[in-house]
Motif scaffolding. Structure first.
Motif, short mmCIF file in Angstrom:
data_model
loop_
_atom_site.label_atom_id
_atom_site.label_comp_id
_atom_site.label_asym_id
_atom_site.label_seq_id
_atom_site.Cartn_x
_atom_site.Cartn_y
_atom_site.Cartn_z
N UNK A 1 0.84 -1.21 0.00
CA UNK A 1 0.00 0.00 0.00
C UNK A 1 0.88 1.26 0.00
N UNK A 2 1.92 1.25 0.84
CA UNK A 2 2.84 2.41 0.87
C UNK A 2 3.48 2.60 -0.50
N UNK A 3 3.91 1.49 -1.10
CA UNK A 3 4.58 1.57 -2.42
C UNK A 3 3.61 2.16 -3.45
N UNK A 4 2.37 1.76 -3.37
CA UNK A 4 1.38 2.29 -4.32
C UNK A 4 1.27 3.82 -4.16
N UNK A 5 1.27 4.27 -2.92
CA UNK A 5 1.23 5.71 -2.66
C UNK A 5 2.45 6.43 -3.21
N UNK A 6 3.56 5.71 -3.30
CA UNK A 6 4.79 6.30 -3.84
C UNK A 6 4.97 5.93 -5.31
N UNK A 7 3.88 5.56 -5.97
CA UNK A 7 3.84 5.34 -7.42
C UNK A 7 4.61 4.10 -7.88
N UNK A 8 4.67 3.08 -7.01
CA UNK A 8 5.28 1.80 -7.44
C UNK A 8 4.23 0.71 -7.23
#
Ligand code: PLP
Length: 425
Positions: free
Chosen positions: A363-370
């Motif tokens: 989820x964090x990675x998604x927020x950082x565009x990964x």
């Protein structure tokens, strides 16, 4: 170390994270796809036939006709890939997964040769090695096949446990394995494991079958990568060839969307499966089969092409592992942020977070565009009970994008882990 220092680390990482959420591009590490450079290695396929559409037996591949098992020269080529005899091979169309699906339907509705179809019984179950390939699991789920988890070890599953399970429970009708550079653990089965697999049908239910998906049979990117003992030789010795289906394809050799898939099984079982498949299709795409025979020629031709794939793939896996190793050095006071498996072939790396953090990191990675594969996807019913596994697929993005994506990923792992430490210590 005081908790205050952990809070300081968390604040510093959060500030870095905030900046990353402004990254312009969504980077995608989800798909085990060959890159543009890789598919271009086989561009010659298009047009390779010139005006010569004729197979070795003189037949015109543009027309109807021919054997449902495919062109004999294609059977020969794929027998070399699958390490078996040509009369055990059926060559299909562009996807081995379609064949896999059809074989499950066949086992359920028609039955393996000299065996009852699964649907004649109330329950049928499949042993699934975990972590594993999500599509195998969704297919089983769709067909109502109950899945039982079996953990993957360093050289395959615990074969004493598998043997005991299939012996004790006759409603277990099969086991699915990706035996070389497994998706996603990267594990290759050792010789003892392959031999024990070949023995399984002797103690299991009469209509039990081994599903041996050798999707990464020749997909090593280092010299001297571990080799796989040919299953079919062992099965013939054990008398279990008619209870084994092996699969492979050229999806990650030539064109992922327009390659050739194949399967192999004992010749009597093959005849029964071919008769079943005969009603579904007027025959496979023989033109594509012929194009592949002309391009790849034989096992040496396949291996030569795979050496060319190995160059960009190795660079991307090296970059991925180097970033993980440098960015995720263990915390001096609290220990490891996670672990991962360096691999020598295949398309994936399995990363393990501390317990309970995989979904949060994703989820964090998604927020950082990964973009990463959804949590739990490598498990039947999408249930990763410990919430630890993340599948990383580095082949498709450009090398420079991998660096950005992996640095972002590592930061997300650190942030989630430090937050967990703050809350639990
Ligand atoms: C284990 C495994 N089997 C099968 C496939 C799909 O193969 P195909 O393209 O031949 O359908 C994949 C693709 O990722 C895979 O990882």
């Amino acid at each position: 170390m005081s908790i205050q220092l952990l809070h300081d680390e968390e604040s510093a990482l959060s500030a870095q994270y905030e900046k990353l959420t402004q990254q312009p591009l969504m980077l995608n590490l989800t798909r085990g796809k060959p890159s543009d450079d890789q598919v271009a290695l086989s561009s010659e396929l298009d047009g390779i036939l010139g005006d010569d559409y004729f197979a070795q037996d003189g037949s015109d591949t543009r027309n109807y006709g021919g054997d449902i098992c495919g062109l004999p020269e294609a059977q020969q080529l794929f027998a070399e890939l699958l390490d078996c005899r040509a009369d055990e091979v059926l060559v299909g169309d562009n996807s081995s997964l379609t064949l896999f699906y059809q074989v499950l339907l066949f086992c359920r509705d028609v039955g393996l040769v000299n065996a009852q179809p699964w649907r004649s019984e109330k329950n049928y179950k499949m042993i699934c090695l975990v972590p594993g390939y999500d599509r195998h699991f969704s297919i089983c789920e769709q067909l109502g096949i109950e899945m039982l988890n079996m953990p993957m070890g360093d050289t395959g599953p615990d074969m004493d446990a598998v043997t005991q399970m299939v012996q004790d429970d006759q409603t277990i009708k099969g086991i699915i394995a990706v035996p070389r550079f497994s998706n996603p653990s990267g594990v290759t089965f050792d010789d003892a494991t392959v031999r024990r697999f070949a023995e399984l049908p002797k103690v299991a239910a009469d209509n039990f079958c081994i599903f041996w998906d050798n999707a990464y049979a020749v997909h090593h990117f280092v010299d001297y990568a571990p080799l796989l003992l040919p299953l079919m030789d062992e099965c013939r010795q054990q008398g279990t060839a008619e209870r084994t289906f092996m699969f492979a394809s050229t999806s990650k050799m030539t064109f992922a969307g327009a390659g050739v898939g194949c399967l192999a099984t004992g010749s009597a079982n093959l005849a029964q499966f071919a008769a079943y498949r005969q009603l579904m299709t007027v025959g496979p795409d023989k033109i594509n089969q012929l194009r592949h025979v002309r391009l790849l020629k034989n096992k040496s031709g396949i291996l030569a092409l795979m050496q060319r794939h190995a160059v960009p793939i190795k660079a991307k896996f090296d970059e991925t592992c180097n970033i993980l190793a440098t960015q995720l050095q263990p915390h001096p006071h609290y220990g490891a942020y996670g672990s991962w498996n360096p691999v020598q072939g295949g398309y994936f790396i399995s990363f393990y977070t501390r317990k309970g953090l995989a979904a949060q990191v994703i989820e964090l990675a998604k927020g950082a565009r990964v973009k990463l594969t959804p949590a739990g996807s490598a498990f039947p019913y999408r249930r990763d009970c410990e919430d630890v596994h993340i599948r990383i697929a580095p082949t498709f993005p450009r090398l420079e994008d991998i660096s950005t994506a992996m640095n972002t990923f590592a930061l997300c792992v650190k942030l989630a882990t430090i937050r967990q430490w703050i809350h639990t210590l």
